[in-house]
Design a protein around this motif. Structure first.
Motif, short mmCIF file in Angstrom:
data_model
loop_
_atom_site.label_atom_id
_atom_site.label_comp_id
_atom_site.label_asym_id
_atom_site.label_seq_id
_atom_site.Cartn_x
_atom_site.Cartn_y
_atom_site.Cartn_z
N ASN A 53 64.62 62.48 -22.88
CA ASN A 53 65.83 62.95 -23.58
C ASN A 53 65.94 62.36 -24.98
O ASN A 53 66.32 63.03 -25.94
CB ASN A 53 67.07 62.58 -22.77
CG ASN A 53 67.21 63.40 -21.51
OD1 ASN A 53 66.58 64.45 -21.34
ND2 ASN A 53 68.04 62.92 -20.59
N LYS A 70 67.15 64.50 -28.14
CA LYS A 70 68.60 64.63 -28.17
C LYS A 70 69.25 63.41 -28.84
O LYS A 70 68.63 62.35 -28.95
CB LYS A 70 69.15 64.76 -26.74
CG LYS A 70 68.65 65.98 -25.98
CD LYS A 70 69.24 65.96 -24.57
CE LYS A 70 68.91 67.23 -23.80
NZ LYS A 70 67.48 67.36 -23.52
N SER A 85 74.09 62.58 -25.63
CA SER A 85 73.57 63.70 -24.84
C SER A 85 72.43 63.23 -23.95
O SER A 85 72.29 63.69 -22.81
CB SER A 85 73.09 64.83 -25.75
OG SER A 85 74.15 65.34 -26.52
#
Length: 462
Positions: free
Chosen positions: A46, A50, A54
């Motif tokens: 992630n 991101k 998030s």
């Protein structure tokens, strides 16, 4: 391909270190921390794309709960993550530009701090980020896992211009933490970010081969696929407008299969044979078009002549089908993280399931595989029968490793309290005996007894 991970301050991990092979099995009882490792990998993936909030939002639990808990109200204030990876020798961006890498072995580090702001809320800040090449002469993983006869297929020779500085580094400038991305292989200023102001990693800011090694590391982490299969997505036919790659939930399976058929007219035969080995009642896999609905539909033919669409297939059948399809998909690359692969498999067919999972991981001795992207399979399981089969039948196959997960007590350096942390121990089986590494002599007897007891467990497959 991930080859090593180091974790501190994340969930049940404290000074945690683990190495990986192309096919890595993590075994142990429930609540021993197996899924937390997948969460750590998911967080890293992630963070490559991101913003931090998030990245944390997509994990199990609130952001605060990702930090190691020392007591009911006390959590760690920082998370340290480091991974060592092997990437493909070439990297291509969305604009069609391609670059050849000088180094395919890279190490990425990131430290995330939890800081209380003036309004009383906790902010997430990156205090350290680094990406460096791993020097060939210091690379023990390559020496232990890739035969010298096949080494140049994966590790390029560096003849001139050895890298003297990191691809990402953290520096102190006027008492401020600055994260820099120097230009890769050419002169110029590169990029700089104030660590106190950025809301996401420097790694995530690179989207082209302008910084080839940084971009390769980012693409590698984005190719870590965490299969969290949704039966509804698996059963649903695919629209002609759907992406032709399988999502983490199993969506677009029919579109992906249609693409494979267009690329290779014989691929459905191979997938049918693979599925029949595990589910003998099904003899043929087909993909058809529903013209009126403008959709692709998967159909399976049974040994008694009946035909079933994906809409009515069981979840267990679809779990196996998606693995068979991914095995023959040349566009599939990176890591698959898969939980409990033994579910829905008859005990007599565990060996064939293991062979299928091996087929989804790179074999460094196969001279044809350098033509394909790197692949890795990481599974966790609490099935003793599955682990026992792997240990006894793959003793000489060094691309497979088995790790035993357990919780150990350790005094926290923060509050001096006794806390439970996850420890993973490499397990091998030779001469009819279990062998464990990375243990103090006083621990060996007890832990080997735990593993023996685990392997004697009578689960549903025994």
């Amino acid at each position: 391909m991930i080859t090593r991970i180091e974790i501190n301050g994340f969930k049940t991990f404290s000074d945690f270190v683990m190495e990986f092979t192309p096919f890595t099995v993590i075994a142990g009882t429930n609540a021993s921390g197996k899924s937390n490792l997948f969460d750590a990998l998911n967080l890293l993936s992630n963070l490559a794309d991101k913003d931090m909030r998030s990245a944390f939002k997509n994990l199990r639990g609130d952001a605060e709960e990702q930090f190691t808990q020392f007591s009911s109200k006390e959590f760690s204030d920082k998370i340290n993550l480091a991974v060592e990876i092997l990437v493909d020798k070439t990297v291509k961006d969305n604009w069609g530009e391609e670059a050849i890498l000088k180094y395919t072995r890279l190490r990425y580090e990131i430290q995330i701090n939890r800081i209380r702001n003036t309004k009383g809320f906790d902010d997430l800040k990156i205090s350290h980020e680094e990406l460096v090449p791993i020097k060939h002469q210091e690379d023990k993983w390559v020496k232990n896992n890739i035969d010298t006869n096949f080494l140049e297929s994966w590790i390029p020779k560096v003849k001139t211009g050895k890298r003297g500085k990191p691809y990402i580094l953290t520096d102190n400038k006027l008492n401020k933490q600055i994260i820099k991305i120097p230009l890769d292989g050419k002169p110029g200023p590169g990029r700089e970010f104030s660590a106190n102001e950025i809301a996401q990693s420097a790694l995530s800011s690179v989207n082209s081969v302008e910084f080839p090694h940084v971009f390769a590391a980012k693409k590698e982490m984005l190719n870590w696929r965490f299969l969290q299969l949704n039966p509804e997505d698996l059963r649903r036919p695919s629209s002609r407008m759907a992406p032709d790659t399988v999502s983490h939930s199993g969506a677009n399976l029919a579109a992906a299969l249609f693409r494979l058929q267009q690329e290779d007219e014989f691929v459905l035969n191979d997938i049918s044979i693979e599925l029949n080995n595990l589910l003998p009642n099904f003899t043929k896999v087909a993909i058809t078009e529903e013209i009126s609905e403008n959709k692709f539909v998967i159909k399976l033919l049974s040994d008694d002549g009946r035909e079933f669409t994906s809409r009515v297939l069981s979840e267990g059948t679809l779990r196996i089908l998606i693995l068979c399809i991914l095995k023959y998909d040349n566009q599939h690359k990176g890591i698959i993280c898969f939980e409990e692969p033994e579910n829905g498999i008859h005990p007599f067919r565990l060996k064939m399931m293991i062979q299928l999972l091996k087929g989804l991981s790179t074999d460094f001795t196969d001279i044809e595989l350098p033509l394909l992207p790197l692949r890795q399979m990481i599974v966790n399981t609490h099935s003793a029968a599955f682990v026992d089969k792997i240990l006894k039948e793959n003793k000489t196959y060094k691309e497979i490793s088995v790790w035993f997960s357990k919780l150990v007590s350790k005094i926290s350096s923060n509050n001096k309290q006794n806390c439970k942390y996850t420890k993973l121990l490499p397990v091998s089986y030779s001469h009819g005996q279990i062998s464990l590494d990375f243990l103090e002599p006083s621990e060996i007897a007890m832990t080997e007894l735990e593993v023996e007891k685990y392997l004697e467990t009578k689960d549903f497959e025994s």
